[in-house]
Design a protein around this motif. Structure first.
Motif, PDB file in Angstrom:
ATOM      1  N   PHE A  92     -15.739 -46.401  22.733  1.00 58.24           N
ATOM      2  CA  PHE A  92     -16.557 -45.304  23.239  1.00 58.24           C
ATOM      3  C   PHE A  92     -16.334 -44.049  22.392  1.00 58.24           C
ATOM      4  O   PHE A  92     -15.203 -43.720  22.031  1.00 58.24           O
ATOM      5  CB  PHE A  92     -16.221 -45.020  24.709  1.00 58.24           C
ATOM      6  N   ASN A  93     -17.441 -43.377  22.078  1.00 62.59           N
ATOM      7  CA  ASN A  93     -17.328 -42.167  21.253  1.00 62.59           C
ATOM      8  C   ASN A  93     -18.120 -40.988  21.811  1.00 62.59           C
ATOM      9  O   ASN A  93     -18.205 -39.942  21.171  1.00 62.59           O
ATOM     10  CB  ASN A  93     -17.751 -42.454  19.811  1.00 62.59           C
ATOM     11  N   ARG A  94     -18.702 -41.155  22.974  1.00 62.76           N
ATOM     12  CA  ARG A  94     -19.375 -40.059  23.672  1.00 62.76           C
ATOM     13  C   ARG A  94     -18.962 -40.098  25.138  1.00 62.76           C
ATOM     14  O   ARG A  94     -18.833 -41.180  25.720  1.00 62.76           O
ATOM     15  CB  ARG A  94     -20.899 -40.174  23.555  1.00 62.76           C
ATOM     16  N   ILE A  95     -18.797 -38.922  25.703  1.00 68.00           N
ATOM     17  CA  ILE A  95     -18.345 -38.853  27.090  1.00 68.00           C
ATOM     18  C   ILE A  95     -19.151 -37.802  27.844  1.00 68.00           C
ATOM     19  O   ILE A  95     -19.456 -36.736  27.305  1.00 68.00           O
ATOM     20  CB  ILE A  95     -16.832 -38.534  27.150  1.00 68.00           C
ATOM     21  N   SER A  96     -19.540 -38.134  29.044  1.00 67.00           N
ATOM     22  CA  SER A  96     -20.290 -37.214  29.911  1.00 67.00           C
ATOM     23  C   SER A  96     -19.474 -36.964  31.167  1.00 67.00           C
ATOM     24  O   SER A  96     -19.068 -37.910  31.850  1.00 67.00           O
ATOM     25  CB  SER A  96     -21.652 -37.812  30.267  1.00 67.00           C
ATOM     26  N   ILE A  97     -19.216 -35.696  31.458  1.00 71.42           N
ATOM     27  CA  ILE A  97     -18.340 -35.334  32.569  1.00 71.42           C
ATOM     28  C   ILE A  97     -19.156 -34.686  33.683  1.00 71.42           C
ATOM     29  O   ILE A  97     -19.892 -33.726  33.452  1.00 71.42           O
ATOM     30  CB  ILE A  97     -17.239 -34.363  32.103  1.00 71.42           C
ATOM     31  N   GLY A  98     -19.039 -35.219  34.875  1.00 72.31           N
ATOM     32  CA  GLY A  98     -19.730 -34.653  36.024  1.00 72.31           C
ATOM     33  C   GLY A  98     -19.040 -33.389  36.508  1.00 72.31           C
ATOM     34  O   GLY A  98     -17.998 -33.464  37.162  1.00 72.31           O
ATOM     35  N   VAL A  99     -19.603 -32.230  36.178  1.00 72.63           N
ATOM     36  CA  VAL A  99     -19.010 -30.948  36.558  1.00 72.63           C
ATOM     37  C   VAL A  99     -19.719 -30.377  37.781  1.00 72.63           C
ATOM     38  O   VAL A  99     -19.083 -29.918  38.727  1.00 72.63           O
ATOM     39  CB  VAL A  99     -19.073 -29.940  35.374  1.00 72.63           C
ATOM     40  N   GLN A 100     -21.027 -30.374  37.775  1.00 73.23           N
ATOM     41  CA  GLN A 100     -21.898 -29.820  38.819  1.00 73.23           C
ATOM     42  C   GLN A 100     -21.836 -28.294  38.860  1.00 73.23           C
ATOM     43  O   GLN A 100     -22.806 -27.612  38.605  1.00 73.23           O
ATOM     44  CB  GLN A 100     -21.606 -30.356  40.221  1.00 73.23           C
ATOM     45  N   ASP A 101     -20.672 -27.728  39.203  1.00 78.15           N
ATOM     46  CA  ASP A 101     -20.513 -26.269  39.286  1.00 78.15           C
ATOM     47  C   ASP A 101     -19.021 -25.976  39.363  1.00 78.15           C
ATOM     48  O   ASP A 101     -18.255 -26.769  39.919  1.00 78.15           O
ATOM     49  CB  ASP A 101     -21.232 -25.729  40.531  1.00 78.15           C
ATOM     50  N   PHE A 102     -18.602 -24.855  38.784  1.00 79.03           N
ATOM     51  CA  PHE A 102     -17.194 -24.484  38.848  1.00 79.03           C
ATOM     52  C   PHE A 102     -16.868 -23.589  40.037  1.00 79.03           C
ATOM     53  O   PHE A 102     -15.706 -23.300  40.300  1.00 79.03           O
ATOM     54  CB  PHE A 102     -16.783 -23.763  37.552  1.00 79.03           C
ATOM     55  N   ASP A 103     -17.876 -23.136  40.758  1.00 79.61           N
ATOM     56  CA  ASP A 103     -17.657 -22.237  41.881  1.00 79.61           C
ATOM     57  C   ASP A 103     -17.037 -23.013  43.052  1.00 79.61           C
ATOM     58  O   ASP A 103     -17.632 -23.979  43.540  1.00 79.61           O
ATOM     59  CB  ASP A 103     -18.988 -21.612  42.312  1.00 79.61           C
ATOM     60  N   VAL A 134     -18.878 -34.382  23.627  1.00 74.85           N
ATOM     61  CA  VAL A 134     -18.544 -34.172  25.037  1.00 74.85           C
ATOM     62  C   VAL A 134     -19.739 -33.499  25.687  1.00 74.85           C
ATOM     63  O   VAL A 134     -20.262 -32.503  25.182  1.00 74.85           O
ATOM     64  CB  VAL A 134     -17.291 -33.290  25.192  1.00 74.85           C
ATOM     65  N   SER A 135     -20.184 -34.055  26.807  1.00 76.72           N
ATOM     66  CA  SER A 135     -21.327 -33.489  27.524  1.00 76.72           C
ATOM     67  C   SER A 135     -20.920 -33.146  28.948  1.00 76.72           C
ATOM     68  O   SER A 135     -20.145 -33.882  29.569  1.00 76.72           O
ATOM     69  CB  SER A 135     -22.488 -34.493  27.549  1.00 76.72           C
ATOM     70  N   PHE A 136     -21.419 -32.016  29.433  1.00 80.85           N
ATOM     71  CA  PHE A 136     -21.216 -31.638  30.828  1.00 80.85           C
ATOM     72  C   PHE A 136     -22.518 -31.840  31.592  1.00 80.85           C
ATOM     73  O   PHE A 136     -23.593 -31.486  31.107  1.00 80.85           O
ATOM     74  CB  PHE A 136     -20.837 -30.155  30.951  1.00 80.85           C
ATOM     75  N   ASP A 137     -22.416 -32.400  32.792  1.00 77.50           N
ATOM     76  CA  ASP A 137     -23.548 -32.447  33.715  1.00 77.50           C
ATOM     77  C   ASP A 137     -23.376 -31.323  34.730  1.00 77.50           C
ATOM     78  O   ASP A 137     -22.392 -31.297  35.488  1.00 77.50           O
ATOM     79  CB  ASP A 137     -23.600 -33.792  34.450  1.00 77.50           C
ATOM     80  N   ARG A 164     -22.881 -31.038  24.281  1.00 81.02           N
ATOM     81  CA  ARG A 164     -24.152 -31.177  24.989  1.00 81.02           C
ATOM     82  C   ARG A 164     -24.014 -30.699  26.434  1.00 81.02           C
ATOM     83  O   ARG A 164     -22.920 -30.760  27.022  1.00 81.02           O
ATOM     84  CB  ARG A 164     -24.635 -32.638  25.006  1.00 81.02           C
ATOM     85  N   LEU A 165     -25.136 -30.274  26.979  1.00 77.37           N
ATOM     86  CA  LEU A 165     -25.208 -29.907  28.382  1.00 77.37           C
ATOM     87  C   LEU A 165     -26.457 -30.526  28.994  1.00 77.37           C
ATOM     88  O   LEU A 165     -27.536 -30.450  28.404  1.00 77.37           O
ATOM     89  CB  LEU A 165     -25.276 -28.386  28.546  1.00 77.37           C
ATOM     90  N   ALA A 166     -26.287 -31.141  30.141  1.00 73.69           N
ATOM     91  CA  ALA A 166     -27.430 -31.606  30.933  1.00 73.69           C
ATOM     92  C   ALA A 166     -27.407 -30.821  32.235  1.00 73.69           C
ATOM     93  O   ALA A 166     -26.421 -30.890  32.982  1.00 73.69           O
ATOM     94  CB  ALA A 166     -27.336 -33.101  31.201  1.00 73.69           C
ATOM     95  N   ILE A 167     -28.446 -30.030  32.468  1.00 77.46           N
ATOM     96  CA  ILE A 167     -28.472 -29.148  33.633  1.00 77.46           C
ATOM     97  C   ILE A 167     -29.635 -29.568  34.520  1.00 77.46           C
ATOM     98  O   ILE A 167     -30.797 -29.271  34.245  1.00 77.46           O
ATOM     99  CB  ILE A 167     -28.583 -27.680  33.199  1.00 77.46           C
TER     100      ILE A 167
END
Length: 383
Positions: A92-103, A134-137, A164-167
């Motif tokens: 694996f060489n790409r990772i997507s992390i489920g963040v949603q919101d930091f609040d 690295v991508s954040f959702d 990357r960012l997916a919003i």
């Protein structure tokens, strides 16, 4: 589930489906992209992920070159020690992390508590293990979100600077998703507030060198998505924007969707139905659709709008030998109010989405979907 036997049973059936699907494809076909999705693939322990990848490598010819794109979604709340290193060893060489919101207030309202420190540790591990991206959702439209609160989340994101960012727009469908019934609707932001959050997000990320790919994706200038957008090869499918849009897509697992040639198919949504069907020696496909020439024409219009912010009528007519103005007469009439609102510009040369219009790109593209009105009640709102 906390039942380990259910996990083992599911993996046995997934291996069975992998073997059945691979028998339908020529051994010479190369798998250029691999994506483990569903939100929490890292729920599996290291031994289970190793076994799953071994099954896939035995069944399909995976691309092992540096040009491969093997991505995995990560729920940081259930990450194990050395998990990122294990995933890197598996290719694996790409990772997507489920963040949603930091609040913290927003996190509590959707029952997803995770610290900034936890997210940063996953990113640090990914970069140490040479992950290319690295991508954040993130999600806008969650309870208690405001422009001000989401701005603080964006500040944190910019400090970490993922490639990357997916919003995504939160779609509140409690009748369909049991977990959403715990969310108090009165705390959800209004459509106007959601649009303000999106507009602020686009402006803030643009000021910080992120390129707006379209709809819900952003990337840093050196990312492959930006290269594809600039050279006209960007594609979009139901999973998002892609640099390999022309590939067949094999869906594996519960509710997975595949796209082979001119046909789409979807697996059983419930685990019980999925496993029962496989036990009978049959692929667990429960529905599908074969697209016709009209569908294909409309798909290309929608692709052009979503990936290139517009469409050249002359080029489209030359490629498909149709009179665009006549073929899409009704659709062009429905676009007129959007043009009057300054969302698009239409003339004899083509259709161009304006800066304001990019906020409502989905609604603009929907005009060309002839199936949508037949089942509009089944879809989430654009904003």
């Amino acid at each position: 589930t906390r039942n380990a036997q259910r996990v083992r049973s599911y993996l046995v059936n997934l291996e069975r489906e992998i073997d059945m699907q691979s028998a339908l494809f020529d051994d010479s076909r190369l798998v250029q992209q691999l994506h483990l999705g569903g939100g929490t693939p890292n729920y599996l322990n290291h031994k289970q992920i190793w076994a799953l990848m071994a099954d896939l490598r035995q069944a399909f010819r995976l691309d092992e070159s540096d040009s491969r794109e093997f991505s995995v979604e990560i729920d940081p709340r259930c990450i194990e020690r050395n998990s990122i290193e294990v995933l890197a060893d598996l290719g694996f060489n790409r990772i997507s992390i489920g963040v949603q919101d930091f609040d913290p207030r927003v996190q509590e309202s959707v029952n997803r508590m995770q610290s900034i420190e936890l997210i940063c540790k996953v990113v640090e591990d990914a970069r140490e293990n040479q992950f290319r991206s690295v991508s954040f959702d993130l999600i806008y439209g969650l309870p208690h979100q405001t422009v001000e609160s989401f701005d603080r989340t964006l500040e944190t994101v910019l400090a970490i600077r993922p490639e990357r960012l997916a919003i995504y727009n939160y779609a509140h469908l409690p009748a369909r998703f049991k977990a959403q019934r715990m969310i108090t609707e009165k705390y959800l932001p209004s459509p106007q507030s959601k649009l303000q959050i999106l507009q602020h997000t686009i402006e803030k990320l643009g000021d910080s060198d992120y390129v707006y790919i379209g709809m819900d994706h952003f990337a840093l200038p050196g990312d492959d998505l930006v290269t594809a957008k600039n050279n006209g090869t960007l594609q979009r499918n139901f999973q998002g924007y892609s640099t390999h849009g022309g590939c067949d897509l094999i869906g594996l697992g519960t509710s997975a969707i595949g796209h082979i040639g001119n046909a789409y198919s979807q697996n059983a949504v419930s685990t019980a139905d999925y496993e029962y069907t496989l036990a009978t020696g049959t692929l667990p496909i429960v529905r599908g659709i074969e697209i016709d020439d009209d569908d294909q024409l409309r798909a290309e219009v929608i692709q052009s709008l979503m990936c290139h912010d517009g469409l050249s009528i002359d080029e489209f007519e030359l490629a498909h030998r149709i009179d665009f103005q006549d073929y899409f007469r009704d659709e062009l009439a429905r676009l007129e109010p959007l043009a009057n609102d300054g969302l698009i510009h239409i003339d004899d040369d083509g259709i161009q989405i304006t800066g304001r219009g990019r906020l409502l790109m989905r609604s603009i593209a929907m005009v060309f979907d002839r199936h949508l009105n037949e089942a509009r009640q089944n879809y989430s709102k654009a904003i």
